[in-house]
Design a protein around this motif. Structure first.
Motif, mmCIF file in Angstrom:
data_model
loop_
_atom_site.group_PDB
_atom_site.id
_atom_site.type_symbol
_atom_site.label_atom_id
_atom_site.label_comp_id
_atom_site.label_asym_id
_atom_site.label_seq_id
_atom_site.Cartn_x
_atom_site.Cartn_y
_atom_site.Cartn_z
ATOM 1 N N ALA A 120 0.890 -1.233 0.000
ATOM 2 C CA ALA A 120 0.163 0.063 0.010
ATOM 3 C C ALA A 120 1.047 1.221 0.052
ATOM 4 C CB ALA A 120 -0.857 0.214 1.188
ATOM 5 N N ARG A 121 2.210 1.138 0.581
ATOM 6 C CA ARG A 121 3.115 2.268 0.470
ATOM 7 C C ARG A 121 3.159 3.091 -1.078
ATOM 8 N NH1 ARG A 121 8.818 0.793 3.318
ATOM 9 N NH2 ARG A 121 8.393 -0.549 1.424
ATOM 10 N N SER A 122 3.133 2.105 -1.861
ATOM 11 C CA SER A 122 3.470 2.665 -3.257
ATOM 12 C C SER A 122 1.837 2.533 -4.058
ATOM 13 C CB SER A 122 4.439 1.662 -4.177
ATOM 14 O OG SER A 122 4.015 0.340 -4.142
ATOM 15 N N GLY A 123 0.961 2.310 -3.125
ATOM 16 C CA GLY A 123 -0.351 2.468 -3.842
ATOM 17 C C GLY A 123 -0.817 1.461 -4.355
ATOM 18 N N ALA A 124 -0.498 0.066 -4.086
ATOM 19 C CA ALA A 124 -0.756 -1.130 -4.730
ATOM 20 C C ALA A 124 -2.031 -1.614 -3.910
ATOM 21 C CB ALA A 124 0.379 -2.120 -4.800
#
Ligand SMILES: Nc1ncnc2c1ncn2[C@@H]1O[C@H](COP(=O)(O)OP(=O)(O)O)[C@@H](O)[C@H]1O
Ligand SMILES: N[C@@H](CCC(=O)OP(=O)(O)O)C(=O)O
Length: 374
Positions: free
Chosen positions: A231-235
């Protein structure tokens, strides 16, 4: 459920397949099952989706090849088994993908590789180049030099780090359960499937309850942690049963199977935050006044026409700094073109890109989703 649309729209995915699933009763590889996932991944690739596979199973395959029936406790023996088994693992993936005329590549990584900036960028460029060539990279941990994964049985973290590395839209974790249940389904017959949640929701941890399986595997907790990292890179992350018939195709259609864990922030906001904190710049673009204004105030993409100068050597997808004519940095972003190409199209209108380069990989020099105003 509209959130499931994300699966249909995804253009780049990491698919992690765990030991629990890949191996026949923890011994040797389940080649038939592996072949079925390959058929489904090949369909995605044919649709133009870029896929990286994170595959466990080297220890189990090594044990089978060496004729061991009991999993050794000594780490160096596990490492030896992993080295032997990795051969079989990649051979099997290769043979299965060959049926679809798709090339595969072996990538062995460690967590340290991904926290070292230089290695991070090298790994990223290699993976991106492979994806550009339509190759499906098969990633596992380099068990010869590190022991984290074989000790804890956790390739989930590696899957998430790879999702960060290639800025995947999503991470699909195929496992032996249908998804995350509110309690361990092995111990509770009435456990209920969680269909959707927030990746950052720590209340889910209580459901995963430590949950290492009999082989000392990572269980659900490492999958939740992986969802948080991705989620840190929006996944987004989906934890789903790998034995569900046509599982990947069904996810793609938006069927509500498995557990979808969404990033807290919107994909673009998370991605920008990730970009801001993790990459060093490789070059500089000097913007004219009009471009400075639209990028800073209008939140728009940077077009080649607004670029007056290009400095440094960089490759498509790398981070560059955008400066105004006084030399002040105003933004950073992932550039769509290699440095020489950027030089050739700087100052020109986007409809000239094909004439100049012979191809186009975006009308923008930097797309607004990949641009952070500093
Ligand atoms: N709440 C839960 N929901 C689903 N599975 C759970 C839960 N808590 C613990 N588990 C356990 O996690 C296991 C899956 O993790 P693991 O064995 O590490 O698989 P993999 O090899 O696919 O990574 C399941 O078989 C199950 O026993
Ligand atoms: N790298 C090792 C261990 C990784 C592992 O078992 O992870 P997991 O798939 O999360 O259970 C292997 O391939 O066997």
């Amino acid at each position: 459920m509209t959130e499931r649309l994300q699966l249909r729209q995804a253009r780049r995915l990491v698919i992690k397949i765990g030991s629990a699933l890949l191996t026949n009763d923890g011994r040797g590889l389940d080649v038939a099952a592996l072949g079925l996932w390959v058929d489904q991944i090949a369909e995605l690739v044919e649709e133009g989706v870029e896929v990286v596979v994170v595959s466990s199973g080297s220890v189990a395959e090594g044990m089978s090849r060496l004729g061991w029936t009991v999993r050794p406790e000594q780490l160096h023996q596990l490492q030896a088994a992993a080295a032997v088994g990795q051969m079989g693992l990649v051979q099997t993936w290769e043979a299965q993908f060959k049926r679809h005329d798709i090339h595969t590549a072996q990538i062995l990584l460690t967590h340290d590789d991904l926290s070292d900036r230089k290695r991070y960028l090298n790994g990223r460029s290699t993976l991106r180049a492979l994806l550009d060539f339509g190759v499906v990279p098969i990633v596992n941990e380099n068990d010869t030099v590190v022991t984290d994964e074989i000790r804890f049985g956790d390739n989930d973290t590696l899957g998430a780090l790879v999702a960060n590395l290639i800025e995947a839209d999503g991470l699909i974790i195929l496992t032996d359960q249908l998804g995350l249940f509110d309690r361990d389904p092995r111990k509770n017959a009435d456990a209920r499937l969680v269909t959707e949640g927030k990746a950052g929701d720590h209340e889910l941890d209580a459901m995963a309850g430590g949950g290492a399986g009999v082989l000392g595997r990572g269980g659900m907790l490492t999958k939740l942690r992986a969802a948080r990292l991705a989620a840190r890179s929006g996944a987004f992350t989906v934890i789903v049963g790998g034995r569900i018939e046509g599982v990947i195709g069904r996810l793609r259609q938006g069927d509500v199977i498995g557990t979808l864990l969404l990033p807290e922030q919107g994909r673009i906001a998370a991605r920008k935050q990730w970009l801001a904190s993790h990459l060093q710049t490789r070059g500089k673009l000097t913007l004219d006044d009009g471009a400075v204004k639209v990028v800073c105030l209008g939140g728009r993409s940077l077009l080649p026409v607004g670029v007056k100068g290009v400095a440094g050597q960089f490759r498509r997808g790398e981070m560059v700094s955008c400066i105004d004519q006084a030399g002040k940095e105003i933004a950073r972003g992932l550039v769509n073109y290699d440095a020489d190409e950027a030089r050739a199209i700087a100052g020109r209108s986007s409809d000239r890109i094909v004439d100049v380069l012979g191809y186009i990989s975006g009308e923008e020099m930097i797309h607004r989703d990949n641009l952070i105003v500093v």
